[in-house]
Write a protein that holds these residues in place. Structure first.
Motif, PDB file in Angstrom:
ATOM      1  N   ILE A  51       8.406   2.880  -2.960  1.00 10.07           N
ATOM      2  CA  ILE A  51       7.494   1.741  -2.259  1.00 10.07           C
ATOM      3  C   ILE A  51       8.134   1.404  -1.152  1.00 10.07           C
ATOM      4  N   ASP A  52       7.701   1.119   0.031  1.00  8.73           N
ATOM      5  CA  ASP A  52       8.049   0.492   1.311  1.00  8.73           C
ATOM      6  C   ASP A  52       7.623  -1.107   1.284  1.00  8.73           C
ATOM      7  N   THR A  53       8.069  -1.678   2.283  1.00 12.14           N
ATOM      8  CA  THR A  53       7.707  -3.015   2.414  1.00 12.14           C
ATOM      9  C   THR A  53       6.383  -3.210   2.768  1.00 12.14           C
ATOM     10  N   ASP A  54       5.735  -2.400   3.389  1.00 10.75           N
ATOM     11  CA  ASP A  54       4.035  -2.654   3.556  1.00 10.75           C
ATOM     12  C   ASP A  54       3.210  -2.264   2.524  1.00 10.75           C
ATOM     13  N   GLY A  55       3.815  -1.821   1.414  1.00  8.42           N
ATOM     14  CA  GLY A  55       3.057  -1.485   0.203  1.00  8.42           C
ATOM     15  C   GLY A  55       2.631  -0.104  -0.057  1.00  8.42           C
ATOM     16  N   ALA A  56       3.262   0.654   0.763  1.00 13.67           N
ATOM     17  CA  ALA A  56       2.956   2.085   0.679  1.00 13.67           C
ATOM     18  C   ALA A  56       3.631   2.494  -0.522  1.00 13.67           C
ATOM     19  N   ILE A  57       3.021   3.415  -1.378  1.00 13.62           N
ATOM     20  CA  ILE A  57       3.718   3.624  -2.718  1.00 13.62           C
ATOM     21  C   ILE A  57       3.378   5.317  -2.988  1.00 13.62           C
ATOM     22  N   ASP A  58       4.315   5.905  -3.844  1.00 14.15           N
ATOM     23  CA  ASP A  58       4.239   7.270  -4.338  1.00 14.15           C
ATOM     24  C   ASP A  58       4.802   7.416  -5.649  1.00 14.15           C
ATOM     25  N   TYR A  59       3.865   8.171  -6.351  1.00 12.58           N
ATOM     26  CA  TYR A  59       4.515   8.587  -7.988  1.00 12.58           C
ATOM     27  C   TYR A  59       4.571   9.920  -7.821  1.00 12.58           C
ATOM     28  N   ALA A  60       5.494  10.415  -8.976  1.00 14.12           N
ATOM     29  CA  ALA A  60       5.636  11.734  -9.162  1.00 14.12           C
ATOM     30  C   ALA A  60       4.338  11.863 -10.119  1.00 14.12           C
ATOM     31  N   ASP A  61       3.604  13.306  -9.777  1.00 13.54           N
ATOM     32  CA  ASP A  61       2.483  13.666 -10.946  1.00 13.54           C
ATOM     33  C   ASP A  61       2.680  13.260 -12.388  1.00 13.54           C
ATOM     34  N   SER A  62       3.809  13.499 -12.774  1.00 16.66           N
ATOM     35  CA  SER A  62       4.102  13.393 -14.147  1.00 16.66           C
ATOM     36  C   SER A  62       4.031  11.887 -14.962  1.00 16.66           C
ATOM     37  N   VAL A  63       4.171  11.125 -13.865  1.00 13.39           N
ATOM     38  CA  VAL A  63       4.134   9.626 -14.253  1.00 13.39           C
ATOM     39  C   VAL A  63       2.926   8.679 -13.856  1.00 13.39           C
ATOM     40  N   LYS A  64       1.912   9.394 -12.938  1.00 19.08           N
ATOM     41  CA  LYS A  64       0.628   8.920 -12.411  1.00 19.08           C
ATOM     42  C   LYS A  64      -0.233   8.298 -13.715  1.00 19.08           C
ATOM     43  N   GLY A  65      -0.529   7.012 -13.617  1.00 13.48           N
ATOM     44  CA  GLY A  65      -1.429   6.454 -14.437  1.00 13.48           C
ATOM     45  C   GLY A  65      -0.733   5.847 -15.757  1.00 13.48           C
ATOM     46  N   ARG A  66       0.717   5.940 -15.703  1.00 19.20           N
ATOM     47  CA  ARG A  66       1.534   5.422 -16.815  1.00 19.20           C
ATOM     48  C   ARG A  66       2.509   4.549 -16.233  1.00 19.20           C
TER      49      ARG A  66
END
Length: 125
Positions: A51-66
């Motif tokens: 996550i960055d301070t502007d709120g951009a977020i990224d997740y690994a596919d294996s954890v998305k939704g969890r």
């Protein structure tokens, strides 16, 4: 001297939840990007969420939704809410921070210069 300290790891059964916390010490301002990584025995360290301070977020596919990453910049704190945990989530979890943020690199371990010592998460079936 920037220091990161993780907490919240533990042992849970499959389907359970844990919340990890990372606090940044040493500087009066928040890092521009922070992330969670994990490393299982015999495997490479991999990005889980960033996550960055502007709120951009990224997740690994294996954890998305969890998993859900969030931050409190007023407290220099990063969180990782982990739900529906699986045995494959078992690993040492590390918090990472950088003050030279590139939001397209949130899940790249080479992007971060500051790391915590890690907290163990164990999920049993």
């Amino acid at each position: 001297q920037v220091q990161l300290v993780e907490s919240g790891g533990g042992s849970v059964q499959s389907g359970g939840s844990l919340r990890l916390t990372c606090i940044v010490f040493g500087l009066p301002w928040s890092p521009s990007c922070m992330g969670w990584f994990r490393q299982a025995p015999g495997k490479e360290r991999e990005g889980v969420a960033g996550i960055d301070t502007d709120g951009a977020i990224d997740y690994a596919d294996s954890v998305k939704g969890r998993f859900t990453v969030s931050q409190d910049n007023t407290k220099n704190t990063l969180y990782l809410q982990m739900n529906s945990l699986k045995p494959d989530d078992t690993a040492m979890y590390y918090c990472a921070a950088t003050y030279d943020c590139r939001k397209w690199r949130l899940l790249e371990k080479s992007h971060y210069e500051h790391w915590g010592p890690g907290t163990q998460v164990t999920v049993s079936s």
